[in-house]
Design a protein around this motif. Structure first.
Motif, short mmCIF file in Angstrom:
data_model
loop_
_atom_site.label_atom_id
_atom_site.label_comp_id
_atom_site.label_asym_id
_atom_site.label_seq_id
_atom_site.Cartn_x
_atom_site.Cartn_y
_atom_site.Cartn_z
N HIS A 76 2.38 2.26 -0.40
CA HIS A 76 1.22 1.49 -0.84
C HIS A 76 1.71 0.11 -1.21
O HIS A 76 2.90 -0.17 -1.09
N HIS A 118 1.47 -1.80 -4.15
CA HIS A 118 1.82 -2.24 -5.49
C HIS A 118 3.15 -2.98 -5.41
O HIS A 118 4.00 -2.65 -4.57
N HIS A 177 6.66 -1.62 -4.60
CA HIS A 177 6.86 -0.85 -3.37
C HIS A 177 7.00 -1.73 -2.13
O HIS A 177 7.60 -1.31 -1.15
N HIS A 226 -3.81 8.00 -6.93
CA HIS A 226 -3.09 6.88 -7.56
C HIS A 226 -3.72 5.56 -7.15
O HIS A 226 -3.98 4.68 -7.97
N ASP A 286 4.28 7.41 -5.35
CA ASP A 286 3.72 7.39 -6.71
C ASP A 286 2.80 8.59 -6.98
O ASP A 286 2.11 8.63 -7.99
ZN LIG Z 1 1.92 2.49 -7.42
#
Ligand SMILES: [Zn+2]
Length: 280
Positions: free
Chosen positions: A102, A104, A107, A185, A206
Motif C-alpha cells: 500500500h 503509506h 511502505h 487497514h 500492515d
Molecule cells: Zn499502513
C-alpha cells in the motif's frame, strides 16, 4: 527462487497507536516503549529473485523528506535499501517489479529519490511499480484520517515517470507469487503469498505487521475499519495454521518470520525464525 530480507531502517511510532485499544500492560510485553511511549519498528523488505525477475516487496521510507521529519520519526539506518540489495549482488536497475503493498509513507517512499537538481527520479528505473487502483485512488485523494500517511512526493512521480501499474485482481502475479487483497487497514492493500519449494511464506504487510499483532483483537489504531481487519486476519490465520504456512513480519524488530498456532486463547506465535532458516 531465492528469497532475501532487507532490514532497511527502523523508525519509532507511538506504542498506543500501534496497538489501538489493547492496554499498555499487555502490548508492552511484546514491545518495550521508551520514555515518550514510542516503540521501534523495522522497515523490512522482501526480495524475490526468480529466473527472469527480481521482485521487491515494499521499499521503506526513503530519503526525500526534510531532515526534521526524518528525525521526528527517529529513523535509524540498518542495511539501507540499495546497499542491502548490493549485499545480494543485485543492482537497482536489475529490479523488474516493485510491489507496494500500500502507499503509506513507510511502505513506498524508498522507490523515488531526488537527483542533484532535486528532481524526482526512480530508484529502480527498469521496474514496474505495482499497487492496486483502489489504493492509488485512496492515496491521491486521501481522507482526513490517512492524509498524513500519503506524501505527494512519494506518489505523483511514480505516475509522472511512467513507473506505475495496477494489479487488477487477486491471484497469480507470476510463477511462485500469489496476490490477495485486504481492505481493513486501508482499501486495496496487497498481501503477497510466496511459494518456496514445498513451503509457503505470507507477507503480513500492515495486516499483521509484528508478532504482537497475531491475536485477532490486537490491531493498530491506524486501521480504517477494524472489524474488517479482524475478519481478514481471522481468515488468513486460519489458512496459515491449516497449511503450516510461515508469516513474514515487515515491522518486527525481533522476528522476521514465524509459524502460527491456534490455542484455546486464539492465534499465537508458534516458532519464530529468520528468513534464512525458512529457506534452508
Ligand atoms: Zn499502513
Amino acid at each position: 527462487m531465492e528469497l532475501y530480507s532487507i532490514d532497511i531502517s527502523s523508525f519509532k511510532a507511538d506504542g498506543g497507536a500501534m496497538f489501538g485499544v489493547v492496554p499498555k500492560g499487555i502490548w508492552s510485553k511484546f514491545f518495550k516503549a521508551d520514555e515518550r511511549n514510542l516503540i521501534s519498528l523495522m522497515l523490512r523488505s522482501l526480495v524475490i529473485k526468480t529466473d527472469d525477475r527480481v521482485i521487491l516487496i515494499d521499499v521503506g521510507i526513503g530519503d526525500k523528506q526534510h531532515e526534521d521529519y526524518l528525525q521526528f520519526l527517529h529513523i535509524e539506518e540498518h542495511e539501507g535499501l540499495v546497499s542491502g540489495l548490493a549485499t545480494h549482488g543485485i543492482k537497482p536497475e536489475e529490479v523488474t517489479d516493485v510491489i507496494l503493498t500500500h502507499l503509506h509513507f513507510d511502505h513506498c517512499g524508498g522507490g523515488i529519490t531526488y537527483n542533484w537538481n532535486r528532481e524526482p527520479i526512480a530508484v529502480f528505473p527498469e521496474a514496474t511499480y505495482w499497487t492496486t487502483e483502489r489504493q492509488w485512488d485512496n492515496a491521491v485523494n486521501p481522507n482526513p484520517r490517512e492524509a498524513d500517511s500519503y506524501l505527494p512526493e512519494n506518489l505523483l512521480p511514480m505516475q509522472d515517470l511512467g513507473l506505475l501499474d495496477f494489479i487488477e485482481r487477486p491471484g497469480s502475479f507470476c510463477e511462485g507469487v500469489d496476490i490477495r487483497f485486504v481492505n481493513g487497514h486501508t482499501p486495496g492493500q496487497i498481501i503477497p503469498i510466496i511459494r518456496y519449494g514445498s513451503k509457503t511464506l505470507v507477507f503480513g504487510a500492515d495486516l499483521i505487521p509484528t508478532h504482537g499483532h497475531i491475536p485477532v483483537k490486537y490491531n493498530m489504531a491506524y486501521d480504517l475499519e477494524v472489524l474488517r481487519t479482524m475478519k481478514e486476519k481471522q481468515e488468513f490465520l486460519e489458512r496459515i495454521v491449516e497449511n503450516n504456512y510461515v508469516l513474514f513480519f515487515q515491522h518486527d524488530m525481533l522476528y522476521e518470520c514465524a509459524t502460527i498456532v491456534k490455542t484455546e486463547k486464539g492465534f499465537r506465535m508458534g516458532t519464530p525464525m529468520t528468513l534464512r532458516e525458512f529457506t534452508s
